[in-house]
Write an enzyme that holds these catalytic residues in place. Structure first.
Site, PDB file in Angstrom:
ATOM      1  N   ILE A  49       0.868  -1.191   0.000  1.00 40.43           N
ATOM      2  CA  ILE A  49       0.000   0.000   0.000  1.00 40.43           C
ATOM      3  C   ILE A  49       0.899   1.234   0.000  1.00 40.43           C
ATOM      4  CG2 ILE A  49      -1.749   1.307   1.289  1.00 40.43           C
ATOM      5  CD1 ILE A  49      -2.703  -1.356   0.013  1.00 40.43           C
ATOM      6  N   ASP A  88      -6.180  10.850  14.809  1.00 33.89           N
ATOM      7  CA  ASP A  88      -7.428  10.345  15.384  1.00 33.89           C
ATOM      8  C   ASP A  88      -8.621  10.975  14.690  1.00 33.89           C
ATOM      9  OD1 ASP A  88      -9.125  10.575  18.589  1.00 33.89           O
ATOM     10  OD2 ASP A  88      -9.381   9.211  16.900  1.00 33.89           O
ATOM     11  N   GLU A 103     -18.081   8.944  16.361  1.00 32.20           N
ATOM     12  CA  GLU A 103     -17.425   8.002  17.278  1.00 32.20           C
ATOM     13  C   GLU A 103     -17.012   8.734  18.535  1.00 32.20           C
ATOM     14  OE1 GLU A 103     -14.135   7.977  18.304  1.00 32.20           O
ATOM     15  OE2 GLU A 103     -14.048   6.007  19.243  1.00 32.20           O
ATOM     16  N   GLU A 104     -16.573   9.969  18.382  1.00 28.42           N
ATOM     17  CA  GLU A 104     -16.058  10.734  19.524  1.00 28.42           C
ATOM     18  C   GLU A 104     -17.158  11.080  20.534  1.00 28.42           C
ATOM     19  OE1 GLU A 104     -13.063  10.821  20.006  1.00 28.42           O
ATOM     20  OE2 GLU A 104     -11.917  11.018  18.165  1.00 28.42           O
ATOM     21  N   ASP A 115      -8.447   2.602  14.377  1.00 31.52           N
ATOM     22  CA  ASP A 115      -8.666   3.909  15.006  1.00 31.52           C
ATOM     23  C   ASP A 115      -7.329   4.336  15.608  1.00 31.52           C
ATOM     24  OD1 ASP A 115     -10.961   5.115  17.620  1.00 31.52           O
ATOM     25  OD2 ASP A 115      -9.367   6.109  16.473  1.00 31.52           O
ATOM     26  N   HIS A 130      -6.646  14.330  20.732  1.00 30.94           N
ATOM     27  CA  HIS A 130      -7.812  15.195  21.013  1.00 30.94           C
ATOM     28  C   HIS A 130      -7.414  16.652  21.210  1.00 30.94           C
ATOM     29  CE1 HIS A 130     -10.840  11.811  22.220  1.00 30.94           C
ATOM     30  NE2 HIS A 130     -10.344  11.675  21.010  1.00 30.94           N
ATOM     31  N   ASP A 185       2.691   3.457   7.349  1.00 33.11           N
ATOM     32  CA  ASP A 185       3.009   2.558   6.239  1.00 33.11           C
ATOM     33  C   ASP A 185       2.839   1.093   6.667  1.00 33.11           C
ATOM     34  OD1 ASP A 185       5.974   2.220   4.083  1.00 33.11           O
ATOM     35  OD2 ASP A 185       3.899   1.593   3.841  1.00 33.11           O
ATOM     36  N   ASP A 204      -0.118  -1.474   5.311  1.00 32.70           N
ATOM     37  CA  ASP A 204       0.222  -2.757   4.673  1.00 32.70           C
ATOM     38  C   ASP A 204      -0.379  -3.927   5.456  1.00 32.70           C
ATOM     39  OD1 ASP A 204       3.586  -1.713   3.682  1.00 32.70           O
ATOM     40  OD2 ASP A 204       1.657  -1.541   2.644  1.00 32.70           O
TER      41      ASP A 204
END
Ligand code: DTR
Ligand code: ZN
Ligand code: ZN
Length: 459
Positions: free
Chosen positions: A63, A156, A190-191, A219, A306, A321, A325
């Site tokens: 990737i 995040d 989500e937060e 996440d 945050h 990276d 992958d």
């Protein structure tokens, strides 16, 4: 996770990378014109005509971390243009959804935007299905796309969102045909407490839920002072990730702080097998962890968690990276070793082995194509089989009869896996099909060597 308050911390010093200068982009299919290398030709290949020649690509492709970072730069720009964040109920979040959806629609995914309301604001989930595969067996990768209100949320969770986006786009680029059905999800709110993913799971009929063989959650996968944590909720899924990192000689730890703290929780509560990866948040890296992972002991994995400093500078490229992958490895492994779109038509193959000198000049292997009318296709399949002990050393190009070079694979400091056994898809429609095509391979770094075993063109 509910938005936490705390001091705004300075952006942490970036980890230095190895001295080697490397090309970090992955298998691009854009044409780039390079000078011809002076290398000895090899024996003429044998032309083979074949019907469908599906090349089973058990190994996941690399990737491109450059492409993942390009998505992060887009998310940063979106936050900058929308009040500095991409939070639920804010314009920056909807703009993030529109960006990701646009990429997936263009790549051939079937996308759905699911709306929900929380905190008096409309929220959005984006679901993308890759057409094909056994619909009764779904491999599902998800990440939350929202940030907190205090900042752009690039680690995040732009990092997880961009990682699965690039994996999805690579599925399309490769024309990957998995045995199982692939689904990707980007969650809202989500937060505020995993609201979007809870909404998705709750509205899913039990029969549909039962078809999900695995939900994989990502996440925070690019923390600037990274750790390599693997979810331990399901032994099989944990093993898939641990095998990947073991092959790269990267130590891992089981993820312990996150139980219930991200979007895998609603899936797990509904009885779905879950797994995932995490590079760390506001907990402090120990000396022992710094010993095995590098980085800074006594400092948080992400000092900008945050905070307003969770910008595109708040990413460790190596962790991003490796984790991107790892996501591809899990998707390819769990979806059954389906091949790429079986190329139909005529194939031309060379089985002449060509040694690849360590850190040496480029070598070439020619294939002469005859009897194919007109130009090459816009999705020319190039099946490559290279044995090498450190594939990150290798640059691989296709050279058309016109002399134009098409970059198939760049080198990468972080791709320590062995061998390149995959199918590239190249837009070679500007080339006349008949003529001599060449595969050019160069080892650009010392200490490892290998050989080209074979390669094949299918028109
Ligand atoms: N809940 C995530 C951050 C987070 C904290 N611990 C874990 C463990 C596993 C996954 C995620 C997290 C958030 O703030 O979005
Ligand atoms: Zn968060
Ligand atoms: Zn998060």
């Amino acid at each position: 996770m509910p938005e936490l308050t705390g001091p705004t911390l300075p952006t942490p010093p970036r980890r230095t990378r190895t001295a080697a200068t490397w090309l970090a982009t992955g298998a691009a299919v854009t044409a780039a014109l390079f000078g011809a290398a002076s290398v000895p030709a090899t024996a003429a290949p044998t032309a083979a005509t074949a019907g469908p020649a599906a090349a089973r690509s058990a190994a996941a492709p690399d990737i491109s971390v450059a492409d993942v970072k390009a998505h992060l730069n887009q998310l940063q720009s979106i936050a900058t243009a929308n009040g500095g964040n991409r939070a639920h109920g804010r314009s920056g979040y909807k703009a993030s959804i529109d960006y990701v959806k646009g990429k997936l629609d263009a790549a051939g995914f079937t996308t759905t935007v699911q709306q929900f309301t929380t905190g008096g604001q409309t929220g959005y989930n984006l679901i993308a299905d890759w057409p094909g595969g056994d619909a009764n067996h779904v491999v599902f990768a998800g990440s939350h796309l929202d940030s907190v209100t205090r900042g752009p949320g690039i680690n995040d969770n732009g990092s997880g969102s961009a990682g699965i986006l690039e994996v999805a786009l690579t599925v399309a680029k490769q024309g990957y045909k998995p045995d199982k059905h692939l689904r990707f999800g980007w969650w809202g709110a989500e937060e505020l407490g995993m609201i979007g993913s809870q909404n998705y799971v709750r509205q899913l009929p039990a029969a549909e839920r039962a078809k999900i063989d695995a939900y994989l959650n990502f996440d925070m996968i690019g923390s600037p002072n990274p750790g390599y944590f693997v979810y331990d909720d399901d032994a099989r899924l944990e093993g898939v990730f641990k095998d990947f990192f073991a092959a790269r000689k990267i130590a891992t730890e089981i993820e312990t702080e996150g139980d219930g703290r991200s979007d895998h929780a609603p899936f797990k509560d509904a009885g779905v097998a879950v797994g995932g990866l995490f590079s760390g948040a506001d907990y402090t890296k120990t000396a022992a962890q710094a010993q095995k992972w590098g980085g800074t002991a006594g400092q948080p994995f992400d000092r900008c968690y945050h905070s307003s400093c969770d910008t595109s500078a708040n990413i460790d490229d190596t962790a991003l990276d490796n984790n991107s992958d790892a996501i591809a490895h899990a998707i390819w492994t769990l979806s059954g070793g389906g091949g790429t779109t079986p190329p139909s038509g005529t194939s031309f193959e060379s089985k002449s082995q060509v040694a690849i000198p360590d850190a040496g000049a480029a070598v070439e292997s020619p294939i002469t194509v005859t009897g194919v009318s007109g130009n090459a296709p816009s999705a020319l399949k190039v099946v490559v089989d290279i044995r090498h002990s450190y594939r990150g050393d290798l640059v691989v190009d296709l050279v058309g009869p016109s002399g134009k070079t098409y970059r198939l694979k760049d080198s990468s400091a972080n791709d320590s896996a062995a061998d390149v056994k995959t199918t590239f898809t190249v837009d070679a429609s500007g080339e006349v099909a008949n003529g001599t095509w060449k595969l050019r391979v160069q080892d650009v770094a010392a200490q490892d060597s290998g050989a080209l075993n074979s390669w094949k063109l299918t028109f």
